[in-house]
Scaffold this motif. Structure first.
Motif, short mmCIF file in Angstrom:
data_model
loop_
_atom_site.label_atom_id
_atom_site.label_comp_id
_atom_site.label_asym_id
_atom_site.label_seq_id
_atom_site.Cartn_x
_atom_site.Cartn_y
_atom_site.Cartn_z
N VAL A 90 -24.31 37.00 -15.34
CA VAL A 90 -25.44 36.32 -15.01
C VAL A 90 -26.62 38.24 -15.84
O VAL A 90 -27.75 38.40 -15.08
N SER A 91 -26.36 38.23 -16.81
CA SER A 91 -26.31 39.64 -17.32
C SER A 91 -28.47 39.39 -17.78
O SER A 91 -28.61 40.58 -17.84
N HIS A 92 -28.15 37.84 -18.20
CA HIS A 92 -30.11 37.59 -18.15
C HIS A 92 -30.92 38.31 -16.83
O HIS A 92 -32.09 38.58 -17.00
N MET A 93 -30.28 37.99 -15.55
CA MET A 93 -30.81 38.17 -14.12
C MET A 93 -30.87 40.31 -14.96
O MET A 93 -31.42 40.85 -15.53
N CYS A 94 -32.62 40.39 -14.19
CA CYS A 94 -33.02 42.07 -13.77
C CYS A 94 -32.76 42.45 -12.71
O CYS A 94 -33.63 42.06 -11.72
N GLY A 95 -32.22 43.14 -13.20
CA GLY A 95 -31.14 44.26 -11.86
C GLY A 95 -32.58 45.80 -11.87
O GLY A 95 -32.98 46.39 -12.57
N LEU A 96 -33.22 46.20 -10.84
CA LEU A 96 -33.99 47.45 -10.87
C LEU A 96 -33.54 48.33 -9.57
O LEU A 96 -33.12 47.44 -8.42
N SER A 97 -34.15 49.37 -9.54
CA SER A 97 -33.96 50.44 -8.54
C SER A 97 -35.55 50.67 -8.47
O SER A 97 -35.89 51.45 -9.15
N LEU A 98 -35.74 51.01 -6.72
CA LEU A 98 -37.49 52.07 -6.60
C LEU A 98 -36.89 52.71 -5.85
O LEU A 98 -35.63 52.66 -5.51
#
Length: 412
Positions: free
Chosen positions: A88-96
């Motif tokens: 599911v690497s097409h999904m976007c992980g991000l950190s704030l």
């Protein structure tokens, strides 16, 4: 999945047309197909998928496996009986990051992020000024100054634009928050009853102490990973954010440690599994004109947020909580051919009362199931009406969701 199915249909039509076309036309069609394929993004595991028989299709701008050598039905059943490994690497992980990360995020989502314990997460919804859903996301409070979240692949561009625009305005008013988009990492989803025992063989962490929605940064097979006990199947499982250079090796290790029982699984079975679990698919069951209340996600709106608001569209959503929405999301079981997205729902007298947003044949239950929206008052379990498929009406009954019992790992 709507985009995936549409692309698959176009591919079939193009193939059918090419068989009767002239040689120059066939070469032109082949060139168009190659150009379209070249424009698609590929995850780090692309070659790994192809080597294992993955049938690659366009999805949200990516080339992703819809299935492998198993049928979608067999893959669905194996996930419930043993386990599945999804890319599911097409999904976007991000950190704030920053001392105002939580109040900033709470201005955009309905969750009570501040109330989360460190290392825990929850499903939430990004809302617009009208209370509609921009996207749904699992958001994790790592610490008071670090929030980790994953947004849908098809919503990446609009989500990042939305978050970035509001972050800029927030910081101009004295806020202190910045972000990091984890494009250097890949994301694997390990799901099913063998997920935990398989993963435990690759880490020293005691996974029995990690419960549903918990998050931890740990070493897995020697790689620095973000581990969340969550998923999109209704089964126990994990989402593993791993440095991209280690993604293929980790996938191989997980498959080997399961002794072949955990199988690579594509987007086709992933859609069947989430439908059986009664989970929303953004773009089908949730869109910009659907509020969390209408979608049956009032539970995701934190108690403090219900009292205070403070997020986009709060006036609309809080009014719906008090007065009730005009439409509601429901589960359906129907006769006849499986209903699909946009199938009309009608009363026994033929009056339009709603629409199916997701539907198909359940591999586990061996019957048609669907998700849709109907007028309030007609949403109670046991309510009967009709669904129109291919111009014919078929008996349908409202059914409680999930259709298949969930098996999330929670404290006893």
């Amino acid at each position: 999945m709507r985009g995936l199915l549409a692309c698959a249909t176009l591919a079939r039509r193009a193939g059918a047309g090419a068989s009767s076309a002239s040689a120059p036309a066939r070469r032109h069609l082949a060139g168009v197909a190659e150009a379209a394929e070249a424009e698609l993004k590929k995850t780090t595991l692309y070659d790994f998928h192809v080597a294992h028989g993955g049938k690659m299709v366009p999805f949200a701008g990516w080339s992703m496996p819809i299935q492998y050598k198993d049928s979608i039905m067999d893959s669905t059943l194996n996930c419930r009986a043993n386990g599945s490994l999804f890319d599911v690497s097409h999904m976007c992980g991000l950190s704030l990051h920053g001392r105002h990360a939580i109040p900033f995020l709470e201005s955009l989502v309905v969750a009570d992020v501040a109330a989360l314990k460190d290392g825990t997460g929850t499903l939430t919804v990004f809302t617009n000024e009208r209370g509609g859903a921009i996207d749904d996301s699992v958001v994790t409070k790592v610490t008071d100054q670090h929030i980790y979240l994953v947004v849908n692949a098809g919503c990446r561009d609009k989500d990042l634009a939305h978050i970035g625009e509001h972050m800029e305005a927030f910081n101009k008013k004295g806020g202190e928050v910045k972000w990091h988009i984890h494009d250097e990492r890949s994301l694997l989803a390990l799901q099913g009853p063998l997920a935990a025992p398989t993963l435990q063989l690759l880490t020293k962490e005691d996974l029995s102490k990690l419960y549903f929605s918990d998050f931890k940064m740990i070493d897995i097979n020697g790689y620095a990973c973000f581990l969340t006990r969550t998923g999109y199947t209704g089964e126990d499982g994990f989402e593993i954010s791993v440095p991209s250079e280690n993604a293929v090796d980790l996938a191989k290790a997980l498959l080997e440690k399961s002794e072949g029982k955990v199988r690579l699984t594509g987007l086709g079975a992933r859609d069947s599994l989430r439908l059986e679990a009664g989970l929303c698919l953004y773009g089908n069951d949730m869109e910009q004109h659907i509020t969390p209340v209408e979608a049956g996600l009032s539970w995701a709106i934190g108690k403090r947020r219900k009292a205070e608001g403070g997020f986009l569209g709060a006036d609309v959503i809080l009014k719906q909580l008090q007065e009730g929405p005009k439409i509601r999301r429901v589960g359906l079981v129907s006769q006849g051919p499986p209903p699909r997205s946009h199938s009309e729902i009608v009363s026994n007298s033929g009056e339009n009362i709603g629409e199916v947003t997701s539907g198909g044949f359940s591999p586990c239950l061996k019957k048609n199931i669907a998700i849709g929206y109907v007028k309030s008052g007609l949403h109670k379990a046991g309510t009967e009406f009709k669904v129109v498929v291919r111009g014919k009406s078929h008996d349908t009954v409202v059914t409680k969701m999930p259709f298949v019992p969930t098996k999330y790992y929670k404290p006893s």
